[in-house]
Design a protein around this motif. Structure first.
Motif, mmCIF file in Angstrom:
data_model
loop_
_atom_site.group_PDB
_atom_site.id
_atom_site.type_symbol
_atom_site.label_atom_id
_atom_site.label_comp_id
_atom_site.label_asym_id
_atom_site.label_seq_id
_atom_site.Cartn_x
_atom_site.Cartn_y
_atom_site.Cartn_z
ATOM 1 N N ARG A 167 1.806 26.624 -18.628
ATOM 2 C CA ARG A 167 0.808 25.903 -17.824
ATOM 3 C C ARG A 167 0.597 24.486 -18.363
ATOM 4 O O ARG A 167 0.438 23.536 -17.595
ATOM 5 N N VAL A 168 0.592 24.344 -19.679
ATOM 6 C CA VAL A 168 0.427 23.021 -20.281
ATOM 7 C C VAL A 168 1.608 22.119 -19.904
ATOM 8 O O VAL A 168 1.430 20.953 -19.525
ATOM 9 N N GLU A 171 1.385 20.826 -16.191
ATOM 10 C CA GLU A 171 0.239 20.081 -15.664
ATOM 11 C C GLU A 171 0.613 18.654 -15.257
ATOM 12 O O GLU A 171 0.240 18.197 -14.162
ATOM 13 N N ARG A 172 1.340 17.927 -16.097
ATOM 14 C CA ARG A 172 1.673 16.547 -15.755
ATOM 15 C C ARG A 172 2.548 16.462 -14.510
ATOM 16 O O ARG A 172 2.241 15.696 -13.588
ATOM 17 N N ARG A 175 0.553 17.150 -11.330
ATOM 18 C CA ARG A 175 -0.287 16.022 -10.912
ATOM 19 C C ARG A 175 0.523 14.945 -10.203
ATOM 20 O O ARG A 175 0.008 14.222 -9.359
ATOM 21 N N TYR A 191 0.209 32.598 -14.316
ATOM 22 C CA TYR A 191 -1.238 32.758 -14.134
ATOM 23 C C TYR A 191 -1.562 34.240 -13.958
ATOM 24 O O TYR A 191 -1.963 34.669 -12.879
ATOM 25 N N GLN A 202 -5.907 25.500 -6.918
ATOM 26 C CA GLN A 202 -5.970 24.775 -8.186
ATOM 27 C C GLN A 202 -4.927 23.666 -8.212
ATOM 28 O O GLN A 202 -5.201 22.544 -8.663
ATOM 29 N N PHE A 203 -3.719 23.957 -7.730
ATOM 30 C CA PHE A 203 -2.688 22.919 -7.638
ATOM 31 C C PHE A 203 -3.162 21.760 -6.764
ATOM 32 O O PHE A 203 -2.969 20.586 -7.098
ATOM 33 N N LEU A 206 -5.228 19.152 -8.324
ATOM 34 C CA LEU A 206 -4.533 18.236 -9.228
ATOM 35 C C LEU A 206 -3.948 17.030 -8.491
ATOM 36 O O LEU A 206 -3.575 16.051 -9.124
#
Length: 320
Positions: A167-168, A171-172, A175, A191, A202-203, A206
């Protein structure tokens, strides 16, 4: 043009008696590019293809299917290899340290075709060092010229090690994307315990404007805007081999987004009926792929013939 950025590697698959292995062209980006080309879409593959024997076999495989390789540089590093994982670990081990796929230079990335209206990003291409940041910056330049960036969210236990780290890493790129494509299975690993619709919302928070998720026999769903959800059923296929169904869905999504861009329209301009047609077309091509062994996505002609024989609401765009 659709430009696919990502990996092309060899998968070492055991033979039936497990006495030997067979090298099979693989890599999500390579498969997506081939699927899109077979469906008749103009597609270029940006993958660093090794000068070694494996890399040249990968180049030949893509070229035989009509994929544009003018932006796929020859690389001095060896090709990435995948092999069966240990008995109690990930199903696959990826030998990727120092291999060709991840060593992009700024000069190589500058060859991204200027005519690209849609740019596909594989998960590995924008998560693995040393060049992940360079890839995202180059794609951002193309977005500033009106291109759409499509992120393919995939779980890679052999690289991510844990859902939290995955997940980390994601994230970039999430976005930076305009559209996200995922499967319920991959979301389930990344998830755990979350409903796919909740993850899709959630996506959207972002920054992406559309999320498309495939759920196997449960069909497809699209989430966009303020969280509006559109469900469409799977195509009633006689399943022979489900491998390749996800590639088919993604290829159709890229093709329809490309057509949208040619018409000077945005993702937000998609009417509900058009989005329904996109999902139904993707479901049909995925279903046809499941009826064929070996992750064999149909050609555009084969898909049209199947539509005429088995039409369904929403499929008119492909039937023409």
């Amino acid at each position: 043009m659709i430009t696919v950025i990502g990996e092309a590697f060899m998968d070492l698959v055991p033979t039936a008696d497990e006495a030997m292995v067979q090298a099979v062209p693989a890599g999500r980006a390579l498969r997506i590019a081939v699927a899109a080309a077979r469906l008749g879409y103009p597609v270029a593959l940006m993958a660093r293809l090794s000068r070694d024997r494996f890399g040249q076999l990968l180049r030949r495989h893509a070229g035989q299917h009509g994929v544009d390789l003018s932006a796929a540089p020859d690389a001095d590093e060896p090709a990435t290899l995948a092999a069966p994982g240990p008995a109690h670990g990930p199903a696959r081990h990826l030998y990727y340290a120092g291999t060709a796929d991840w060593q992009w230079t700024a000069a190589e990335l500058a060859a991204l075709p200027a005519a690209s209206s849609v740019v596909y990003l594989s998960t590995l291409a924008c998560c693995l060092p040393p060049a992940a940041g360079r890839v995202l910056r180059r794609v951002a330049r193309q977005q500033s010229r009106g291109a759409l960036a499509v992120l393919d969210v995939r779980a890679h236990p052999e690289v991510m090690q844990s859902p939290g780290r995955g997940r980390v890493l994601l994230e970039r790129p999430a976005r930076a994307a305009d559209v996200i494509r995922a499967s319920a299975a991959d979301i389930g690993w990344l998830y755990p315990g979350r409903a796919v619709e909740d993850v899709a919302r959630q996506f959207l928070r972002l920054g992406p404007r559309l999320v498309v998720i495939s759920r196997g026999a449960a069909g497809l769903l699209a989430v966009r805007g303020a969280g509006s959800v559109l469900h469409r059923p799977a195509y009633p296929a006689q399943v022979t081999d489900p491998a390749g169904a996800g590639d088919a869905v993604t290829a159709v999504l890229l093709g329809r987004l490309h057509a949208l861009g040619l018409a000077g329209r945005r993702v937000e301009d998609l009417a509900g009926r058009e989005l329904m047609g996109l999902l139904d077309q993707a479901a049909l091509v995925a279903g046809l792929t499941c009826e064929r062994p070996g992750a064999d996505v149909p050609t555009a002609v084969e898909a049209r013939l199947a539509l005429r024989a088995r039409p369904r609401a929403g499929d008119q765009a492909l039937a023409r």
